[in-house]
Design a protein around this motif. Structure first.
Motif, PDB file in Angstrom:
ATOM      1  N   UNK A  60       0.854  -1.195   0.000  1.00  0.00           N
ATOM      2  CA  UNK A  60       0.000   0.000   0.000  1.00  0.00           C
ATOM      3  C   UNK A  60       0.882   1.234   0.000  1.00  0.00           C
ATOM      4  N   UNK A  61       1.551   1.503  -1.087  1.00  0.00           N
ATOM      5  CA  UNK A  61       2.518   2.592  -1.107  1.00  0.00           C
ATOM      6  C   UNK A  61       1.859   3.951  -1.281  1.00  0.00           C
ATOM      7  N   UNK A  62       0.654   3.992  -1.775  1.00  0.00           N
ATOM      8  CA  UNK A  62       0.021   5.271  -2.039  1.00  0.00           C
ATOM      9  C   UNK A  62      -0.842   5.755  -0.888  1.00  0.00           C
ATOM     10  N   UNK A  63      -1.488   4.846  -0.199  1.00  0.00           N
ATOM     11  CA  UNK A  63      -2.356   5.236   0.904  1.00  0.00           C
ATOM     12  C   UNK A  63      -2.674   4.015   1.757  1.00  0.00           C
ATOM     13  N   UNK A  64      -3.156   4.285   2.951  1.00  0.00           N
ATOM     14  CA  UNK A  64      -3.601   3.194   3.794  1.00  0.00           C
ATOM     15  C   UNK A  64      -4.794   2.518   3.135  1.00  0.00           C
ATOM     16  N   UNK A  65      -4.770   1.197   3.080  1.00  0.00           N
ATOM     17  CA  UNK A  65      -5.882   0.451   2.505  1.00  0.00           C
ATOM     18  C   UNK A  65      -6.952   0.274   3.570  1.00  0.00           C
ATOM     19  N   UNK A  66      -8.123   0.829   3.313  1.00  0.00           N
ATOM     20  CA  UNK A  66      -9.215   0.724   4.272  1.00  0.00           C
ATOM     21  C   UNK A  66      -9.956  -0.585   4.055  1.00  0.00           C
ATOM     22  N   UNK A  67     -10.489  -1.123   5.141  1.00  0.00           N
ATOM     23  CA  UNK A  67     -11.190  -2.395   5.033  1.00  0.00           C
ATOM     24  C   UNK A  67     -12.330  -2.465   6.043  1.00  0.00           C
ATOM     25  N   UNK A  88      13.385  -0.718   2.847  1.00  0.00           N
ATOM     26  CA  UNK A  88      14.659  -1.054   2.214  1.00  0.00           C
ATOM     27  C   UNK A  88      14.573  -2.516   1.804  1.00  0.00           C
ATOM     28  N   UNK A  89      15.680  -3.059   1.292  1.00  0.00           N
ATOM     29  CA  UNK A  89      15.664  -4.459   0.854  1.00  0.00           C
ATOM     30  C   UNK A  89      15.511  -5.424   2.030  1.00  0.00           C
ATOM     31  N   UNK A  94       9.157   6.605  -7.347  1.00  0.00           N
ATOM     32  CA  UNK A  94      10.436   6.208  -7.907  1.00  0.00           C
ATOM     33  C   UNK A  94      11.601   6.347  -6.947  1.00  0.00           C
ATOM     34  N   UNK A  95      12.727   6.849  -7.463  1.00  0.00           N
ATOM     35  CA  UNK A  95      13.929   6.991  -6.645  1.00  0.00           C
ATOM     36  C   UNK A  95      13.766   7.999  -5.521  1.00  0.00           C
ATOM     37  N   UNK A  96      12.908   9.018  -5.735  1.00  0.00           N
ATOM     38  CA  UNK A  96      12.666   9.987  -4.666  1.00  0.00           C
ATOM     39  C   UNK A  96      12.069   9.275  -3.443  1.00  0.00           C
ATOM     40  N   UNK A  97      11.118   8.393  -3.728  1.00  0.00           N
ATOM     41  CA  UNK A  97      10.500   7.644  -2.634  1.00  0.00           C
ATOM     42  C   UNK A  97      11.500   6.682  -1.994  1.00  0.00           C
ATOM     43  N   UNK A  98      12.291   6.003  -2.805  1.00  0.00           N
ATOM     44  CA  UNK A  98      13.251   5.020  -2.288  1.00  0.00           C
ATOM     45  C   UNK A  98      14.251   5.672  -1.332  1.00  0.00           C
TER      46      UNK A  98
END
Length: 329
Positions: free
Chosen positions: A23-30, A46-47, A186-190
């Motif tokens: 869920x890299x963009x937002x919290x997944x609601x359930x 990280x790895x 991308x790399x900014x997020x990494x």
């Protein structure tokens, strides 16, 4: 009290996609039976490190098995809100409340996280490989000798040994919020997440070592009294908040209250109380109970502008943004 429902595998409930989605963009609601309404995120930092965020309000007490997911891993559990009990191999238990944390080395046992019905919780786990954890210890404590490094290892819970539960700082909570709200790509997020990983570990290891080194200056009775003060401030049940009033109510002198609180909890009395007030304000806004002006008045701020500044400083987001997200959901 009813016996909790035991959930051995996440796929046993209508919730299976959560264990398979980054869920890299937002919290997944359930919304799911037993688990109730909540949100989750699985974020690779990280790895060798992953951040798992889970929050909700259970519709029934349940015991969630998690050791099968983290075999051979080290978990740093951060209880942001609420209270859970961890059952480790049936022989070791740890109750962790909001603002508390512990480290757990998962070694093949069956372990569970038990949550009570109708009590909202938010828990974040930093999951590391054994090699990544040991490498981090070497990196942070290279110049402090083996004793401090061993201090962190000895604090770990295992299937055979009870470890220690620690209080973590407000700065660490803020780092968690920044990770969960990151919208870079991308790399900014990494690079951002890689930096936040070490920032999070910095505050966490500092909390562990500073608490142990400073708490010895105060008696066990002093520390127990300070724990009572902290619980009272966290629950918001006090009708009058001042150093003088706290000293009178809890029978502790000003020096022990101010210096002891700072030493034991790695934060001042005033800052801790402000964090708790803002945390309750954040939750009220998230639940749609108040708008911004109502929340500022309810939680003791003279103006909405002052409330917004304090809120942004604590969480990195404006209260108006929280209310917009609520309306959009």
């Amino acid at each position: 009290m009813d016996l909790p429902v035991v959930i051995e595998e996440m796929k046993d409930v209508p919730f299976r996609e959560i264990t398979r989605l980054d869920c890299e963009d937002e919290l997944l609601k359930f919304s799911a039976p037993v688990l109730g309404k909540g949100a989750t995120a699985i974020i690779p930092l990280s790895s060798e490190a992953t951040l798992i965020s889970l929050s909700g309000t259970p519709e029934q007490s349940y015991r969630l098995g998690y050791s099968q997911y983290y075999e051979g891993k080290v978990l740093i559990n951060l209880m942001i809100e609420g209270k859970v009990t961890h059952i480790l191999n049936k022989s070791v238990t740890a109750t962790v409340q909001g603002g508390s944390s512990f480290i757990y080395a998962v070694g093949g046992e069956r372990s569970y996280m038990e949550l009570p019905v109708s009590h909202r919780f938010e828990v974040v786990s930093l999951v590391l490989s054994q090699s990544a954890f040991e490498s981090a210890l070497d990196r942070f404590f290279a110049d402090q000798g083996p004793a401090v490094r061993q201090q962190c290892i000895s604090a770990m819970f295992t299937k055979d040994r009870p470890g220690s539960v620690f209080q973590f700082s407000g700065e660490l909570r803020l780092v968690v919020r920044q990770i969960l709200r990151c919208r870079l790509r991308g790399n900014f997020r990494r690079v951002f997440l890689d930096c936040k990983f070490f920032e999070l570990l910095s505050y966490y290891f500092a909390s562990i070592t500073e608490i142990d080194q400073k708490a010895v200056r105060f008696s066990a009775r002093d520390v127990a009294t300070l724990q009572e003060v902290r619980r009272a401030l966290a629950t918001g049940d006090l009708t009058s908040i001042s150093i003088q009033e706290l000293c009178r109510q809890f029978g502790i002198n000003r020096f022990k209250l101010t210096m002891g609180f700072q030493s034991v909890f790695n934060t001042s009395v005033a800052r801790f109380y402000r964090q708790q007030v803002l945390a309750r304000a954040y939750q009220s806004l998230s639940d749609g109970l108040y708008n911004v002006s109502q929340a500022s008045a309810e939680f003791g701020y003279a103006t909405s502008a002052a409330f917004s500044r304090a809120f942004y400083k604590e969480f990195g987001i404006r209260p108006s943004e929280v209310t917009r997200q609520v309306r959009a959901s």
